[in-house]
Design an enzyme around this catalytic site. Structure first.
Site, PDB file in Angstrom:
ATOM      1  N   HIS A   1      54.348  55.480  49.241  1.00 43.76           N
ATOM      2  CA  HIS A   1      54.762  56.073  47.959  1.00 43.76           C
ATOM      3  C   HIS A   1      54.783  57.602  47.991  1.00 43.76           C
ATOM      4  O   HIS A   1      55.333  58.220  47.069  1.00 43.76           O
ATOM      5  CB  HIS A   1      53.829  55.628  46.831  1.00 43.76           C
ATOM      6  CG  HIS A   1      53.899  54.167  46.507  1.00 43.76           C
ATOM      7  ND1 HIS A   1      55.092  53.519  46.263  1.00 43.76           N
ATOM      8  CD2 HIS A   1      52.928  53.218  46.410  1.00 43.76           C
ATOM      9  CE1 HIS A   1      54.842  52.234  46.014  1.00 43.76           C
ATOM     10  NE2 HIS A   1      53.548  52.028  46.113  1.00 43.76           N
TER      11      HIS A   1
ATOM     12  N   ASP B   1      55.914  45.685  51.971  1.00 47.76           N
ATOM     13  CA  ASP B   1      54.938  45.818  50.879  1.00 47.76           C
ATOM     14  C   ASP B   1      55.594  45.347  49.571  1.00 47.76           C
ATOM     15  O   ASP B   1      56.803  45.469  49.408  1.00 47.76           O
ATOM     16  CB  ASP B   1      54.516  47.284  50.759  1.00 47.76           C
ATOM     17  CG  ASP B   1      53.367  47.513  49.805  1.00 47.76           C
ATOM     18  OD1 ASP B   1      52.224  47.631  50.280  1.00 47.76           O
ATOM     19  OD2 ASP B   1      53.613  47.577  48.578  1.00 47.76           O
TER      20      ASP B   1
ATOM     21  N   HIS C   1      55.497  46.619  46.762  1.00 46.30           N
ATOM     22  CA  HIS C   1      56.020  47.746  45.990  1.00 46.30           C
ATOM     23  C   HIS C   1      57.109  48.469  46.786  1.00 46.30           C
ATOM     24  O   HIS C   1      57.044  48.530  48.018  1.00 46.30           O
ATOM     25  CB  HIS C   1      54.887  48.731  45.665  1.00 46.30           C
ATOM     26  CG  HIS C   1      53.743  48.111  44.905  1.00 46.30           C
ATOM     27  ND1 HIS C   1      52.596  47.648  45.527  1.00 46.30           N
ATOM     28  CD2 HIS C   1      53.600  47.855  43.589  1.00 46.30           C
ATOM     29  CE1 HIS C   1      51.785  47.140  44.612  1.00 46.30           C
ATOM     30  NE2 HIS C   1      52.370  47.247  43.425  1.00 46.30           N
TER      31      HIS C   1
ATOM     32  N   ASP D   1      50.497  42.902  49.913  1.00 45.98           N
ATOM     33  CA  ASP D   1      50.282  42.633  48.494  1.00 45.98           C
ATOM     34  C   ASP D   1      51.375  41.758  47.873  1.00 45.98           C
ATOM     35  O   ASP D   1      51.341  41.497  46.666  1.00 45.98           O
ATOM     36  CB  ASP D   1      50.107  43.932  47.700  1.00 45.98           C
ATOM     37  CG  ASP D   1      51.052  45.039  48.123  1.00 45.98           C
ATOM     38  OD1 ASP D   1      51.973  44.764  48.926  1.00 45.98           O
ATOM     39  OD2 ASP D   1      50.868  46.177  47.646  1.00 45.98           O
TER      40      ASP D   1
HETATM   41 ZN   LIG Z   1      51.934  47.861  47.536  1.00 45.23          ZN
END
Ligand SMILES: [Zn+2]
Length: 309
Positions: free
Chosen positions: A125, A162, A164, A245
């Site tokens: 991120h 991931d 996200h 995740d």
């Molecule tokens: Zn994540």
């Protein structure tokens, strides 16, 4: 040929605070799982401290200096609402960078077939000028730039599974045709980017998945979108943002993957790397917040990496 495990106990000493999901116990759980006898063939290296010049290729030296200056002597300091530094965080973040750059050195020079970097804080991120979402320095993007600058590679691919979206990595890749970035992720979800229409220069592939999507839907996204585009790009090195995740047990998201899905995607990525770049693949730990699911999924991932040797 071997699979390398790059890690350092300094990465356990990054402590974002009691109750924070990106907890030191995550890395301890992964490393404990990799103590199983089936992993005795791993070549284990302590990650060096990364060079600030490597970080600066992505973030600029003024950002690097500002982050390191923000590391508190006691207590905590916040870079954003959920990216919290403790006294050990600067060293941990630089060990994460050192892990990926040393892993790239080992794989690019043929000293190892592939590598898994078990480090934290995560990185995907982090944008060039913004730490965010538990991420301080964007280790995978730094690894890509290191591979290009130090090893002269022209085309580097990054695949991110991931749950996200890897907004920071996309920000680095989307205007640079020498990089390829593909991401599967739950959408909509934090950080809000990653729509299918975000394609960069044609070198970015986003595969947004709805909440509740299971392994079959995940595999179809790879089979129909990500793997064909990766083949067309024909990388000289494949980097993987390995977040776990998307597991069905994860408390931060709502996909329904299982350990076998992480083993499957790892095997497919190794196949692609073998086809295009003699198997050269470097993977780095990103998210994963249920300790048991994280440990089991990371073990499945590393086991699949080792199967290729
Ligand atoms: Zn994540």
């Amino acid at each position: 040929m071997t699979t390398l495990l790059m890690t350092h106990l300094d990465c356990v000493a990054h402590e974002p605070g009691h109750g924070h999901p990106e907890a030191p116990a995550r890395l301890s759980a992964v490393l404990a799982a990799l103590e199983d006898p089936q992993f005795r063939g791993l070549v284990r290296h302590d990650a060096p401290i990364g060079n600030q010049a490597d970080v600066a290729r992505v973030h600029g030296q003024s950002f690097v200096s500002a982050v390191l200056a923000a590391v508190p002597r006691t207590g905590h300091a916040a870079l954003d609402a959920d990216t919290i530094l403790s006294p050990g965080s600067g060293t941990a973040a630089l060990r994460a960078v050192g892990a990926v750059t040393a892993a790239v050195d080992a794989v690019a020079s043929g000293r190892a077939s592939n590598a898994f970097c078990a480090v934290r804080p995560p990185g995907h991120h982090a944008e060039p000028a913004h730490a965010m979402g538990f991420c301080v320095f964007n280790s995978i993007a730094i690894a890509a730039r290191h591979a290009q600058a130090v090893h002269g590679l022209e085309r580097v691919a990054i695949v991110d599974f991931d749950v996200h979206h890897g907004n920071g990595t996309q920000a680095v890749a989307e205007n640079d045709p020498t990089l390829f970035f593909a991401s599967s992720h739950q959408y909509p979800l934090y950080p809000g980017t990653g729509a299918a229409g975000e394609t960069g220069l044609g070198n970015v592939v986003n595969a947004p998945l709805p909440a509740g999507a299971d392994g079959a839907i995940f595999r179809r996204a790879f089979e129909t979108k990500i793997l064909p585009a990766l083949d067309a790009f024909a990388p000289e090195l494949l980097l993987v943002s390995a977040g776990f995740d998307a597991h069905r047990a994860d408390p931060l998201a709502g996909l329904e993957l299982e350990e076998a899905d992480f083993a499957w995607v790892t095997s497919r990525l190794i196949e692609a790397a073998r086809q295009h770049c003699r198997g050269k693949l470097v993977s780095v730990l990103e998210g994963g917040y249920d300790l048991r699911a994280l440990a089991g999924s990371a073990a499945a991932h590393v086991s699949a990496l080792m199967d290729e040797n």
